[in-house]
Scaffold this motif. Structure first.
Motif, PDB file in Angstrom:
ATOM      1  N   LYS A  47      45.871  18.276  25.181  1.00 22.20           N
ATOM      2  CA  LYS A  47      45.692  19.646  25.656  1.00 22.20           C
ATOM      3  C   LYS A  47      44.201  19.976  25.755  1.00 22.20           C
ATOM      4  CE  LYS A  47      48.446  22.602  23.828  1.00 22.20           C
ATOM      5  NZ  LYS A  47      49.066  23.593  22.937  1.00 22.20           N
ATOM      6  N   TRP A  48      43.414  19.564  24.748  1.00 19.94           N
ATOM      7  CA  TRP A  48      41.973  19.819  24.768  1.00 19.94           C
ATOM      8  C   TRP A  48      41.345  19.128  25.976  1.00 19.94           C
ATOM      9  CZ3 TRP A  48      37.427  17.192  24.890  1.00 19.94           C
ATOM     10  CH2 TRP A  48      36.275  17.917  24.622  1.00 19.94           C
ATOM     11  N   ARG A  49      41.712  17.872  26.211  1.00 19.44           N
ATOM     12  CA  ARG A  49      41.152  17.122  27.336  1.00 19.44           C
ATOM     13  C   ARG A  49      41.491  17.788  28.667  1.00 19.44           C
ATOM     14  NH1 ARG A  49      39.241  12.095  26.276  1.00 19.44           N
ATOM     15  NH2 ARG A  49      39.714  11.355  28.372  1.00 19.44           N
ATOM     16  N   GLN A  50      42.681  18.333  28.794  1.00 21.64           N
ATOM     17  CA  GLN A  50      43.085  18.997  30.021  1.00 21.64           C
ATOM     18  C   GLN A  50      42.301  20.296  30.226  1.00 21.64           C
ATOM     19  OE1 GLN A  50      47.139  20.432  30.142  1.00 21.64           O
ATOM     20  NE2 GLN A  50      47.257  20.028  32.331  1.00 21.64           N
ATOM     21  N   ASN A  51      42.007  21.004  29.145  1.00 23.61           N
ATOM     22  CA  ASN A  51      41.329  22.297  29.223  1.00 23.61           C
ATOM     23  C   ASN A  51      39.809  22.199  29.276  1.00 23.61           C
ATOM     24  OD1 ASN A  51      43.783  23.633  29.176  1.00 23.61           O
ATOM     25  ND2 ASN A  51      43.774  23.840  26.961  1.00 23.61           N
ATOM     26  N   HIS A  52      39.235  21.014  29.014  1.00 18.37           N
ATOM     27  CA  HIS A  52      37.775  20.856  28.963  1.00 18.37           C
ATOM     28  C   HIS A  52      37.322  19.652  29.796  1.00 18.37           C
ATOM     29  CE1 HIS A  52      38.837  23.111  25.306  1.00 18.37           C
ATOM     30  NE2 HIS A  52      37.697  23.737  25.530  1.00 18.37           N
ATOM     31  N   PRO A  53      37.522  19.688  31.113  1.00 19.19           N
ATOM     32  CA  PRO A  53      37.180  18.516  31.936  1.00 19.19           C
ATOM     33  C   PRO A  53      35.692  18.176  31.934  1.00 19.19           C
ATOM     34  CG  PRO A  53      37.751  20.382  33.323  1.00 19.19           C
ATOM     35  CD  PRO A  53      38.073  20.770  31.910  1.00 19.19           C
ATOM     36  N   LYS A  54      34.816  19.179  31.857  1.00 17.80           N
ATOM     37  CA  LYS A  54      33.380  18.898  31.864  1.00 17.80           C
ATOM     38  C   LYS A  54      32.970  18.155  30.595  1.00 17.80           C
ATOM     39  CE  LYS A  54      30.468  21.950  33.431  1.00 17.80           C
ATOM     40  NZ  LYS A  54      29.539  23.082  33.566  1.00 17.80           N
ATOM     41  N   GLN A  59      31.346  13.130  27.868  1.00 13.86           N
ATOM     42  CA  GLN A  59      31.586  12.121  26.838  1.00 13.86           C
ATOM     43  C   GLN A  59      31.800  10.749  27.464  1.00 13.86           C
ATOM     44  OE1 GLN A  59      34.888  13.790  24.721  1.00 13.86           O
ATOM     45  NE2 GLN A  59      33.615  15.270  23.629  1.00 13.86           N
ATOM     46  N   ALA A  60      32.542  10.692  28.565  1.00  8.97           N
ATOM     47  CA  ALA A  60      32.789   9.417  29.240  1.00  8.97           C
ATOM     48  C   ALA A  60      31.501   8.851  29.826  1.00  8.97           C
ATOM     49  CB  ALA A  60      33.844   9.597  30.330  1.00  8.97           C
ATOM     50  N   ALA A  61      30.669   9.707  30.399  1.00  8.27           N
ATOM     51  CA  ALA A  61      29.394   9.252  30.971  1.00  8.27           C
ATOM     52  C   ALA A  61      28.491   8.697  29.878  1.00  8.27           C
ATOM     53  CB  ALA A  61      28.709  10.412  31.698  1.00  8.27           C
ATOM     54  N   LEU A  62      28.439   9.384  28.744  1.00 13.27           N
ATOM     55  CA  LEU A  62      27.615   8.909  27.638  1.00 13.27           C
ATOM     56  C   LEU A  62      28.157   7.599  27.085  1.00 13.27           C
ATOM     57  CD1 LEU A  62      25.250   9.381  25.702  1.00 13.27           C
ATOM     58  CD2 LEU A  62      26.865  10.546  24.202  1.00 13.27           C
ATOM     59  N   ARG A  63      29.474   7.506  26.932  1.00 14.61           N
ATOM     60  CA  ARG A  63      30.092   6.277  26.424  1.00 14.61           C
ATOM     61  C   ARG A  63      29.775   5.104  27.347  1.00 14.61           C
ATOM     62  NH1 ARG A  63      34.375   8.398  24.916  1.00 14.61           N
ATOM     63  NH2 ARG A  63      35.406   8.477  26.935  1.00 14.61           N
ATOM     64  N   SER A  64      29.830   5.345  28.657  1.00 11.86           N
ATOM     65  CA  SER A  64      29.512   4.305  29.627  1.00 11.86           C
ATOM     66  C   SER A  64      28.048   3.876  29.494  1.00 11.86           C
ATOM     67  CB  SER A  64      29.787   4.809  31.042  1.00 11.86           C
ATOM     68  OG  SER A  64      29.377   3.860  31.993  1.00 11.86           O
ATOM     69  N   ASP A  89      24.323  19.533  23.597  1.00 15.19           N
ATOM     70  CA  ASP A  89      23.981  20.956  23.627  1.00 15.19           C
ATOM     71  C   ASP A  89      24.318  21.545  24.985  1.00 15.19           C
ATOM     72  OD1 ASP A  89      22.972  21.311  20.995  1.00 15.19           O
ATOM     73  OD2 ASP A  89      21.110  20.308  21.590  1.00 15.19           O
ATOM     74  N   ASP A  90      24.263  20.714  26.049  1.00 14.30           N
ATOM     75  CA  ASP A  90      24.557  21.153  27.412  1.00 14.30           C
ATOM     76  C   ASP A  90      25.362  20.056  28.101  1.00 14.30           C
ATOM     77  OD1 ASP A  90      24.621  22.054  30.010  1.00 14.30           O
ATOM     78  OD2 ASP A  90      22.442  22.215  30.236  1.00 14.30           O
ATOM     79  N   TYR A  91      26.614  20.340  28.413  1.00 17.83           N
ATOM     80  CA  TYR A  91      27.484  19.332  29.021  1.00 17.83           C
ATOM     81  C   TYR A  91      27.096  19.011  30.465  1.00 17.83           C
ATOM     82  CZ  TYR A  91      30.484  19.525  24.967  1.00 17.83           C
ATOM     83  OH  TYR A  91      30.964  19.432  23.694  1.00 17.83           O
ATOM     84  N   ASP A  92      26.237  19.823  31.085  1.00 17.64           N
ATOM     85  CA  ASP A  92      25.750  19.506  32.417  1.00 17.64           C
ATOM     86  C   ASP A  92      24.721  18.377  32.381  1.00 17.64           C
ATOM     87  OD1 ASP A  92      27.298  21.354  33.859  1.00 17.64           O
ATOM     88  OD2 ASP A  92      25.908  22.970  33.334  1.00 17.64           O
ATOM     89  N   LYS A  93      24.216  18.064  31.189  1.00 23.59           N
ATOM     90  CA  LYS A  93      23.243  16.979  30.991  1.00 23.59           C
ATOM     91  C   LYS A  93      23.847  15.980  30.007  1.00 23.59           C
ATOM     92  CE  LYS A  93      19.545  20.323  31.532  1.00 23.59           C
ATOM     93  NZ  LYS A  93      18.491  21.048  30.816  1.00 23.59           N
ATOM     94  N   PRO A  94      24.733  15.097  30.474  1.00 23.32           N
ATOM     95  CA  PRO A  94      25.486  14.236  29.566  1.00 23.32           C
ATOM     96  C   PRO A  94      24.632  13.226  28.798  1.00 23.32           C
ATOM     97  CG  PRO A  94      25.898  13.597  31.824  1.00 23.32           C
ATOM     98  CD  PRO A  94      25.097  14.869  31.875  1.00 23.32           C
ATOM     99  N   MET A  95      23.437  12.923  29.279  1.00 22.25           N
ATOM    100  CA  MET A  95      22.609  11.936  28.580  1.00 22.25           C
ATOM    101  C   MET A  95      21.641  12.579  27.595  1.00 22.25           C
ATOM    102  SD  MET A  95      23.926   9.348  29.817  1.00 22.25           S
ATOM    103  CE  MET A  95      25.190   9.390  31.049  1.00 22.25           C
ATOM    104  N   CYS A  96      21.566  13.886  27.585  1.00 16.39           N
ATOM    105  CA  CYS A  96      20.701  14.606  26.635  1.00 16.39           C
ATOM    106  C   CYS A  96      21.552  15.015  25.442  1.00 16.39           C
ATOM    107  CB  CYS A  96      20.084  15.839  27.289  1.00 16.39           C
ATOM    108  SG  CYS A  96      18.966  15.432  28.634  1.00 16.39           S
ATOM    109  N   VAL A  97      21.449  14.238  24.382  1.00 21.76           N
ATOM    110  CA  VAL A  97      22.267  14.488  23.203  1.00 21.76           C
ATOM    111  C   VAL A  97      21.392  14.511  21.955  1.00 21.76           C
ATOM    112  CG1 VAL A  97      24.362  13.460  24.166  1.00 21.76           C
ATOM    113  CG2 VAL A  97      22.780  12.035  22.878  1.00 21.76           C
ATOM    114  N   ARG A  98      21.934  15.123  20.932  1.00 19.33           N
ATOM    115  CA  ARG A  98      21.332  15.077  19.596  1.00 19.33           C
ATOM    116  C   ARG A  98      22.226  14.182  18.758  1.00 19.33           C
ATOM    117  NH1 ARG A  98      21.606  20.776  17.699  1.00 19.33           N
ATOM    118  NH2 ARG A  98      20.793  19.861  15.823  1.00 19.33           N
TER     119      ARG A  98
END
Length: 118
Positions: A47-54, A59-64, A89-98
């Protein structure tokens, strides 16, 4: 005798071979199982995955990127623990993580839920 692998699981105890073959065919087809069509509620994670596609996409982009060696996992920013998780902090920037350990990652989400921006 029970099967030892998931490719050929043992038929259900009820002995309804047709039910077993139908469910096995759907599971092995590569298509996701539609839990609602089967009369089963979505699990919380689905349900969470369906409601939070971004978030799922980030997460998938970072994992890749991690798997391809484009990004290297770092230790926790707070305590230096080597077993750290990525926090977006910002899901629009998948490679910028803490990078935060589980303890500090949960604390950060708790702080964000309480409305803290500091």
């Amino acid at each position: 005798m029970r099967a030892l692998n998931n490719r050929n699981p043992a038929p259900p105890a009820s002995g309804h071979r047709a039910d077993f073959e139908a469910s096995s065919a759907q599971e092995n087809s590569g298509n996701p199982v539609d839990f609602q069509a089967k009369g089963v509620k979505f699990r919380n994670q689905a349900k969470w995955r369906q409601n939070h596609p971004k978030q799922v996409w980030a997460q998938a982009a970072l994992r890749s990127a991690l798997n391809r060696g484009l990004i290297i996992q770092q230790p926790c920013e707070e305590c230096g623990d080597a077993n750290a998780e990525a926090h977006h902090d910002d899901y629009d920037k998948p490679m910028c993580v803490r990078w935060l350990c589980r303890l500090h990652h949960k604390a950060e989400h708790r702080r964000l839920r309480q409305g803290g921006d500091a």
